[in-house]
Design a protein around this motif. Structure first.
Motif, mmCIF file in Angstrom:
data_model
loop_
_atom_site.group_PDB
_atom_site.id
_atom_site.type_symbol
_atom_site.label_atom_id
_atom_site.label_comp_id
_atom_site.label_asym_id
_atom_site.label_seq_id
_atom_site.Cartn_x
_atom_site.Cartn_y
_atom_site.Cartn_z
ATOM 1 N N ILE A 175 0.955 -1.874 0.236
ATOM 2 C CA ILE A 175 -0.035 -0.118 0.145
ATOM 3 C C ILE A 175 0.703 0.775 -0.222
ATOM 4 O O ILE A 175 0.428 2.511 -1.021
ATOM 5 C CB ILE A 175 -1.182 -0.010 1.669
ATOM 6 C CG1 ILE A 175 -1.651 -1.004 0.946
ATOM 7 C CG2 ILE A 175 -1.508 1.382 1.192
ATOM 8 C CD1 ILE A 175 -2.446 -1.688 2.433
ATOM 9 N N ARG A 211 -7.411 5.187 18.239
ATOM 10 C CA ARG A 211 -7.506 4.561 17.004
ATOM 11 C C ARG A 211 -8.204 3.590 17.173
ATOM 12 O O ARG A 211 -9.073 3.216 15.259
ATOM 13 C CB ARG A 211 -5.450 4.348 15.792
ATOM 14 C CG ARG A 211 -5.555 6.010 15.600
ATOM 15 C CD ARG A 211 -4.349 6.049 14.868
ATOM 16 N NE ARG A 211 -2.900 5.878 15.849
ATOM 17 C CZ ARG A 211 -1.858 5.247 15.303
ATOM 18 N NH1 ARG A 211 -1.867 4.882 14.327
ATOM 19 N NH2 ARG A 211 -0.852 5.486 16.039
ATOM 20 N N MET A 250 -5.741 -5.612 9.290
ATOM 21 C CA MET A 250 -6.359 -3.716 8.799
ATOM 22 C C MET A 250 -5.876 -3.563 10.273
ATOM 23 O O MET A 250 -5.771 -2.496 9.295
ATOM 24 C CB MET A 250 -8.162 -4.169 8.608
ATOM 25 C CG MET A 250 -8.228 -3.222 7.541
ATOM 26 S SD MET A 250 -9.507 -2.407 8.316
ATOM 27 C CE MET A 250 -9.494 -2.426 9.912
ATOM 28 N N VAL A 306 -2.100 -3.283 10.219
ATOM 29 C CA VAL A 306 -1.594 -2.755 8.822
ATOM 30 C C VAL A 306 -2.506 -1.040 9.285
ATOM 31 O O VAL A 306 -1.200 0.107 9.030
ATOM 32 C CB VAL A 306 -2.322 -2.712 7.348
ATOM 33 C CG1 VAL A 306 -2.211 -1.823 6.915
ATOM 34 C CG2 VAL A 306 -2.224 -4.367 7.342
ATOM 35 N N TYR A 307 -2.943 -0.467 9.998
ATOM 36 C CA TYR A 307 -3.537 0.911 9.997
ATOM 37 C C TYR A 307 -2.263 1.204 10.999
ATOM 38 O O TYR A 307 -2.059 2.690 10.876
ATOM 39 C CB TYR A 307 -5.481 1.320 10.317
ATOM 40 C CG TYR A 307 -5.296 2.064 11.094
ATOM 41 C CD1 TYR A 307 -6.143 3.155 9.554
ATOM 42 C CD2 TYR A 307 -5.838 3.223 12.164
ATOM 43 C CE1 TYR A 307 -6.348 4.233 9.892
ATOM 44 C CE2 TYR A 307 -5.441 4.207 12.324
ATOM 45 C CZ TYR A 307 -6.151 4.848 11.451
ATOM 46 O OH TYR A 307 -6.394 6.272 11.017
ATOM 47 N N MET A 340 1.448 1.525 9.996
ATOM 48 C CA MET A 340 1.433 2.062 8.159
ATOM 49 C C MET A 340 2.982 3.477 7.533
ATOM 50 O O MET A 340 3.160 3.432 7.195
ATOM 51 C CB MET A 340 0.306 2.808 7.380
ATOM 52 C CG MET A 340 0.403 3.249 6.268
ATOM 53 S SD MET A 340 0.003 1.826 4.837
ATOM 54 C CE MET A 340 -1.782 2.027 5.085
ATOM 55 N N LEU A 341 2.558 4.077 8.964
ATOM 56 C CA LEU A 341 3.444 5.318 9.358
ATOM 57 C C LEU A 341 4.769 5.653 8.910
ATOM 58 O O LEU A 341 5.629 5.344 7.989
ATOM 59 C CB LEU A 341 2.886 5.891 10.019
ATOM 60 C CG LEU A 341 4.241 7.739 10.461
ATOM 61 C CD1 LEU A 341 3.380 8.360 9.388
ATOM 62 C CD2 LEU A 341 3.825 8.153 11.822
ATOM 63 N N PHE A 342 5.458 4.127 9.308
ATOM 64 C CA PHE A 342 6.730 4.421 9.807
ATOM 65 C C PHE A 342 7.128 3.495 8.140
ATOM 66 O O PHE A 342 8.835 3.194 8.248
ATOM 67 C CB PHE A 342 7.119 2.570 11.260
ATOM 68 C CG PHE A 342 5.956 3.422 12.272
ATOM 69 C CD1 PHE A 342 7.384 4.433 12.654
ATOM 70 C CD2 PHE A 342 5.157 2.935 12.509
ATOM 71 C CE1 PHE A 342 7.257 4.918 14.254
ATOM 72 C CE2 PHE A 342 4.543 3.806 13.469
ATOM 73 C CZ PHE A 342 5.602 4.409 15.062
ATOM 74 N N VAL A 398 5.250 4.632 5.074
ATOM 75 C CA VAL A 398 5.127 5.424 4.283
ATOM 76 C C VAL A 398 7.025 6.211 3.971
ATOM 77 O O VAL A 398 6.703 7.287 3.011
ATOM 78 C CB VAL A 398 3.775 6.402 4.542
ATOM 79 C CG1 VAL A 398 3.812 7.215 4.121
ATOM 80 C CG2 VAL A 398 2.873 5.459 4.557
ATOM 81 N N SER A 428 3.458 -5.862 19.802
ATOM 82 C CA SER A 428 1.975 -4.804 19.760
ATOM 83 C C SER A 428 0.915 -5.620 20.431
ATOM 84 O O SER A 428 0.406 -6.520 20.154
ATOM 85 C CB SER A 428 0.951 -4.188 18.204
ATOM 86 O OG SER A 428 0.820 -5.412 17.760
#
Lengths: 285, 285
Positions: free
Chosen positions: A82, A117, A156, A159-160, A163-165, A167, A222
């Motif tokens: 993604i 989140r 999901m 992933v959410y 993700m930032l780490f 992108v 996590s």
């Protein structure tokens, strides 16, 4: 000269002592203690391998371990897939003026705590949640469906949250990619797939690996997301550690589990670094 | 393909749609959480029952808003205390480490540097349990040999602060190091030539130059501590921090008071993030 050399360097010690105390008291010794406890019996304090044997003899333990590792790899892979187009869009397609704003928009949600989140997803997906309310009212669903508490939702969520780490490092390397390479390939008639396969993805490899290391480590360790979004059957290995230490008060077993998790994450990170011929220093930069 | 190249409308449109969906995915859970803080309902779900501020200011008998919710207020206060202490400890340790690794040379420097960045790739759960076990062992040792019960070595405020600082210091160190690398050492030499001593140079020249990065690192330390869950859960005693307290409410079913807290936190962190990002501090770790 001699006098100068014997002179104690106070400036050096002022920086050196706090750092050494920090690293030994809070990192090295605690981990040695973790290792020691994992090899001792609960009451007698004698050496034993039982804690590790229990791991291999009880399928529930090692199955959880294998599942956690497998899912972490899957999540890391999905995040990579993604992140590539998203980074490409922000770095190469959208007008430069907008790209900075998009970058801030992408970063902001990740400053918000993981718990909030995950809570947002729970409100959206649960049986009495927003999506069910919406789908029932437009007639798509006859009755509410429980969308939480299964493996797909959990993946999901993972992933959410991670993700930032991926992108951010991928946008970093994407910015360094010289546009003229893509232009040249395009002018020479290369297809989009060929450009992606031979130019963009190889160029982004280092960013993908750096992001992959952090994402994998975060997902593997996590607790909140698997605990709140996963079902009864989708136990995460960190939950096993939590159960041993907080619920059963079996610290020696918990120490063995903790050490196994640490060994797994170190091993995978080491393999990734070796494969791409990097060292840890460059990754955390 | 990229900005400078012509591309079909369908390609551009398809890509834009993908990004729009991505941003919806990114913001949906946050927006929903925030909006439901104002729903006049006992549950954080639809249907919309009308606008209310009760989940912020309500004072019973039915709805206790956040500003009258003693448990949540107490945990908020605990989190503030912890975050403030962690900020002070890790800013000091991190800045010391930055000086040590950027300006000094000594034996085993590389090994020590490796130890310093290791906490970034050790799962937070493991840091939590290993520090818990180590301090427990020391506590037992002191009890057996000196007949004193060292309560500060049991789970509670000091342990939470130390546990969080163990890895947050590393982040501060990386932020400060990044700026210290660019420091022009002729400034220090000039100050020495003008008769300043070592302490004066450090205070008036070097630290002054580092101030933006130290403030940035400290702010990040505060936020990371405030949001930490994985390490804290094992070290916390009877005084729960906000994320731990919220976690229990979310797990066991919650009222929209959680949405009200989330609303305030999302607002706070977003403002913080935008300020931090607009100052060009793109480091996210």
């Amino acid at each position: 000269m001699m006098k100068n050399r014997r002179h104690i360097k106070w400036g050096f010690l002022f920086f050196f002592l706090p750092v050494v105390l920090w690293l030994f008291l809070l990192i090295v010794l605690p981990h040695l203690e973790l290792l020691r406890l994992s090899f001792t019996k609960a009451n007698t304090g004698k050496f034993t391998l039982d804690n590790y044997l229990a791991f291999f003899n009880e399928p529930i333990y090692w199955l959880t371990f294998v599942r956690t590792a497998g899912y972490s790899i899957i999540v890391t892979f999905i995040v990579m897939v993604i992140s590539l187009p998203v980074s490409f869009y922000i770095s190469k397609i959208v007008k430069e003026r907008i790209s900075g704003a998009l970058m801030i928009l992408i970063l902001v949600p990740f400053w918000v705590s993981e718990l909030i989140r995950v809570y947002g997803w729970m409100i959206l997906l649960r049986e009495s949640g927003i999506l069910n309310h919406f789908f029932v009212s437009i007639g798509l669903f006859k009755e509410p469906v429980e969308m939480l508490y299964n493996d797909i939702t959990m993946i999901m969520g993972l992933v959410y949250t991670s993700m930032l780490f991926m992108v951010v490092p991928v946008i970093g390397v994407m910015d360094d990619l010289d546009n003229s390479l893509i232009e040249a390939a395009y002018d020479l008639g290369a297809s989009k797939t060929a450009i992606w396969r031979t130019i963009i993805i190889p160029h982004c490899a280092s960013g993908l690996v750096n992001g992959g290391i952090i994402v994998f480590m975060l997902v593997l360790g996590s607790y909140l997301t698997p605990n709140l979004m996963g079902g009864k059957n989708s136990l995460w290995f960190t939950e096993q550690i939590y159960n041993q230490i907080i619920l059963y008060f079996n610290w020696n077993q918990g120490a063995a589990f903790g050490f196994l998790l640490l060994a797994l994450s170190s091993l995978i990170i080491w393999v990734l670094l070796k494969l791409t011929k990097q060292n840890l220093k460059e990754v955390v930069k | 393909m990229i900005r400078s190249l012509p591309s079909s409308k369908r390609y551009r449109g398809g890509f834009t749609l993908f990004i729009v969906l991505y941003f919806i995915f990114l913001f949906a859970p946050l927006v929903v959480t925030m909006v439901l803080a104002f729903n006049d309902s006992m549950y954080p779900s639809l249907p919309w029952q009308g606008f209310t501020l009760d989940w912020f200011f309500g004072n019973g008998p039915e709805k206790y808003g956040i500003f009258h919710d003693q448990t949540n207020l107490r945990s908020l206060y605990t989190s503030f205390k912890v975050a403030l202490a962690v900020m002070i400890v890790s800013t000091f340790l991190g800045t010391c480490a930055a000086f040590l690794f950027e300006q000094e040379n000594f034996r085993f420097k590389n090994a020590l540097y490796f130890l310093m960045i290791a906490p970034l790739v050790i799962p937070g759960v493991i840091l939590g349990i290993s520090i818990l076990m180590f301090s427990n062992t020391i506590g037992l040792f002191i009890e057996n040999h000196m007949n004193v019960y060292a309560s500060f070595l049991g789970p509670g405020f000091p342990l939470v602060v130390l546990g969080q600082s163990s890895f947050i210091s590393t982040i501060v160190a990386l932020v400060v190091s990044a700026r210290l690398k660019k420091f022009d050492h002729t400034l220090e030499e000039a100050a020495y030539n003008l008769g300043a001593n070592k302490a004066e140079v450090l205070w008036f020249i070097t630290l002054k130059y580092l101030r933006p990065s130290i403030i940035g690192g400290a702010a990040m330390a505060f936020l990371m501590s405030f949001e930490n869950f994985n390490t804290t859960i094992f070290l916390v005693g009877s005084q729960a921090t906000l994320p731990i307290n919220m976690y229990m409410q979310v797990r066991d079913g919650s009222t929209p008071v959680i949405n009200a807290i989330s609303f305030l936190l999302i607002l706070g962190t977003s403002i913080f993030a935008v300020i931090n990002l607009s100052k060009g501090n793109k480091k996210i770790l």
